[in-house]
Design a protein around this motif. Sequence first.
Motif, PDB file in Angstrom:
ATOM      1  N   MET A   1     -60.717 -37.186  -9.690  1.00 23.22           N
ATOM      2  CA  MET A   1     -61.974 -37.030  -9.006  1.00 23.22           C
ATOM      3  C   MET A   1     -63.143 -37.411  -9.923  1.00 23.22           C
ATOM      4  N   THR A   2     -62.999 -37.071 -11.201  1.00 19.74           N
ATOM      5  CA  THR A   2     -64.050 -37.394 -12.159  1.00 19.74           C
ATOM      6  C   THR A   2     -64.214 -38.897 -12.317  1.00 19.74           C
ATOM      7  N   ILE A   3     -63.101 -39.613 -12.322  1.00 18.67           N
ATOM      8  CA  ILE A   3     -63.163 -41.065 -12.457  1.00 18.67           C
ATOM      9  C   ILE A   3     -63.885 -41.675 -11.266  1.00 18.67           C
ATOM     10  N   LEU A   4     -63.603 -41.174 -10.073  1.00 14.92           N
ATOM     11  CA  LEU A   4     -64.269 -41.670  -8.875  1.00 14.92           C
ATOM     12  C   LEU A   4     -65.767 -41.370  -8.903  1.00 14.92           C
ATOM     13  N   ALA A   5     -66.124 -40.184  -9.369  1.00 12.55           N
ATOM     14  CA  ALA A   5     -67.539 -39.812  -9.436  1.00 12.55           C
ATOM     15  C   ALA A   5     -68.302 -40.712 -10.406  1.00 12.55           C
ATOM     16  N   TYR A   6     -67.767 -40.889 -11.599  1.00  9.08           N
ATOM     17  CA  TYR A   6     -68.473 -41.716 -12.577  1.00  9.08           C
ATOM     18  C   TYR A   6     -68.415 -43.200 -12.233  1.00  9.08           C
ATOM     19  N   SER A   7     -67.364 -43.619 -11.558  1.00 14.89           N
ATOM     20  CA  SER A   7     -67.308 -45.006 -11.095  1.00 14.89           C
ATOM     21  C   SER A   7     -68.394 -45.281 -10.067  1.00 14.89           C
ATOM     22  N   SER A   8     -68.610 -44.337  -9.172  1.00 18.76           N
ATOM     23  CA  SER A   8     -69.673 -44.517  -8.182  1.00 18.76           C
ATOM     24  C   SER A   8     -71.049 -44.464  -8.831  1.00 18.76           C
ATOM     25  N   LEU A   9     -71.210 -43.661  -9.876  1.00 22.01           N
ATOM     26  CA  LEU A   9     -72.482 -43.609 -10.589  1.00 22.01           C
ATOM     27  C   LEU A   9     -72.756 -44.932 -11.316  1.00 22.01           C
ATOM     28  N   ILE A  10     -71.752 -45.464 -11.965  1.00 21.42           N
ATOM     29  CA  ILE A  10     -71.912 -46.752 -12.658  1.00 21.42           C
ATOM     30  C   ILE A  10     -72.200 -47.862 -11.651  1.00 21.42           C
ATOM     31  N   THR A  11     -71.497 -47.832 -10.520  1.00 19.67           N
ATOM     32  CA  THR A  11     -71.753 -48.809  -9.463  1.00 19.67           C
ATOM     33  C   THR A  11     -73.187 -48.704  -8.963  1.00 19.67           C
ATOM     34  N   ALA A  12     -73.669 -47.488  -8.816  1.00 21.33           N
ATOM     35  CA  ALA A  12     -75.047 -47.287  -8.352  1.00 21.33           C
ATOM     36  C   ALA A  12     -76.052 -47.871  -9.333  1.00 21.33           C
ATOM     37  N   PHE A  13     -75.860 -47.615 -10.615  1.00 18.89           N
ATOM     38  CA  PHE A  13     -76.807 -48.117 -11.611  1.00 18.89           C
ATOM     39  C   PHE A  13     -76.763 -49.638 -11.737  1.00 18.89           C
ATOM     40  N   VAL A  14     -75.557 -50.193 -11.789  1.00 25.61           N
ATOM     41  CA  VAL A  14     -75.425 -51.650 -11.927  1.00 25.61           C
ATOM     42  C   VAL A  14     -75.998 -52.356 -10.709  1.00 25.61           C
ATOM     43  N   SER A  15     -75.691 -51.860  -9.526  1.00 27.43           N
ATOM     44  CA  SER A  15     -76.210 -52.507  -8.320  1.00 27.43           C
ATOM     45  C   SER A  15     -77.723 -52.330  -8.198  1.00 27.43           C
ATOM     46  N   PHE A  16     -78.265 -51.217  -8.687  1.00 31.50           N
ATOM     47  CA  PHE A  16     -79.720 -51.035  -8.673  1.00 31.50           C
ATOM     48  C   PHE A  16     -80.386 -52.055  -9.594  1.00 31.50           C
ATOM     49  N   ILE A  17     -79.806 -52.277 -10.756  1.00 34.09           N
ATOM     50  CA  ILE A  17     -80.356 -53.269 -11.691  1.00 34.09           C
ATOM     51  C   ILE A  17     -80.292 -54.668 -11.084  1.00 34.09           C
ATOM     52  N   LEU A  18     -79.184 -54.988 -10.432  1.00 29.18           N
ATOM     53  CA  LEU A  18     -79.073 -56.285  -9.760  1.00 29.18           C
ATOM     54  C   LEU A  18     -80.088 -56.422  -8.630  1.00 29.18           C
ATOM     55  N   ALA A  19     -80.325 -55.334  -7.920  1.00 30.52           N
ATOM     56  CA  ALA A  19     -81.292 -55.357  -6.816  1.00 30.52           C
ATOM     57  C   ALA A  19     -82.710 -55.564  -7.332  1.00 30.52           C
ATOM     58  N   VAL A  20     -83.057 -54.896  -8.413  1.00 34.30           N
ATOM     59  CA  VAL A  20     -84.388 -55.076  -8.999  1.00 34.30           C
ATOM     60  C   VAL A  20     -84.544 -56.507  -9.512  1.00 34.30           C
ATOM     61  N   GLY A  21     -83.441 -57.094  -9.939  1.00 30.83           N
ATOM     62  CA  GLY A  21     -83.458 -58.470 -10.433  1.00 30.83           C
ATOM     63  C   GLY A  21     -83.629 -59.520  -9.354  1.00 30.83           C
ATOM     64  N   GLY A  22     -83.617 -59.125  -8.094  1.00 28.83           N
ATOM     65  CA  GLY A  22     -83.878 -60.087  -7.027  1.00 28.83           C
ATOM     66  C   GLY A  22     -82.846 -60.150  -5.927  1.00 28.83           C
ATOM     67  N   LYS A  23     -81.696 -59.559  -6.123  1.00 27.87           N
ATOM     68  CA  LYS A  23     -80.658 -59.543  -5.082  1.00 27.87           C
ATOM     69  C   LYS A  23     -80.788 -58.220  -4.313  1.00 27.87           C
ATOM     70  N   HIS A  24     -81.714 -58.208  -3.387  1.00 33.30           N
ATOM     71  CA  HIS A  24     -82.151 -56.958  -2.770  1.00 33.30           C
ATOM     72  C   HIS A  24     -81.104 -56.271  -1.911  1.00 33.30           C
ATOM     73  N   TYR A  25     -80.086 -56.975  -1.467  1.00 36.91           N
ATOM     74  CA  TYR A  25     -79.054 -56.336  -0.656  1.00 36.91           C
ATOM     75  C   TYR A  25     -78.227 -55.350  -1.479  1.00 36.91           C
ATOM     76  N   TYR A  26     -78.322 -55.419  -2.794  1.00 43.88           N
ATOM     77  CA  TYR A  26     -77.617 -54.460  -3.640  1.00 43.88           C
ATOM     78  C   TYR A  26     -78.231 -53.064  -3.596  1.00 43.88           C
ATOM     79  N   TYR A  27     -79.422 -52.913  -3.037  1.00 47.59           N
ATOM     80  CA  TYR A  27     -79.987 -51.575  -2.863  1.00 47.59           C
ATOM     81  C   TYR A  27     -79.097 -50.725  -1.964  1.00 47.59           C
ATOM     82  N   TRP A  28     -78.489 -51.340  -0.968  1.00 46.79           N
ATOM     83  CA  TRP A  28     -77.588 -50.597  -0.081  1.00 46.79           C
ATOM     84  C   TRP A  28     -76.388 -50.067  -0.868  1.00 46.79           C
ATOM     85  N   ILE A  29     -75.810 -50.886  -1.709  1.00 45.69           N
ATOM     86  CA  ILE A  29     -74.651 -50.464  -2.509  1.00 45.69           C
ATOM     87  C   ILE A  29     -75.052 -49.370  -3.485  1.00 45.69           C
ATOM     88  N   SER A  30     -76.225 -49.514  -4.062  1.00 47.33           N
ATOM     89  CA  SER A  30     -76.727 -48.497  -4.981  1.00 47.33           C
ATOM     90  C   SER A  30     -76.898 -47.156  -4.272  1.00 47.33           C
TER      91      SER A  30
END
Length: 105
Positions: A1-30
Amino acid sequence: MTILAYSSLITAFVSFILAVGGKHYYYWISAVGMYIFSFLAGFSIGQLTVGLTFIPIVLAIGYTFDWIKNKVHYLFFVCSGVIIGFIMVFFVDDQWVFFPFWIFN
């Protein structure tokens, strides 16, 4: 469960950075990643991080409907997400904030 939680957190941060960089559809994934992390983190840090979920949600809505055209609009949506998140964390019961996950109880 911990791996899933931290994986989703890392996914949220990485996709947020990509979204700020111009790929705005990544906000949904974040937003989804942050919401899943908040649920899995439970009643400790999960209650606070669920408020952060609303920032990428309102940004995703703003970009999806093409309402964000300049930095003033961007700032308005970020502030709206912070205010909505604050209200949800401090004034709405967790039972309603995590409503879709009642299926798993």
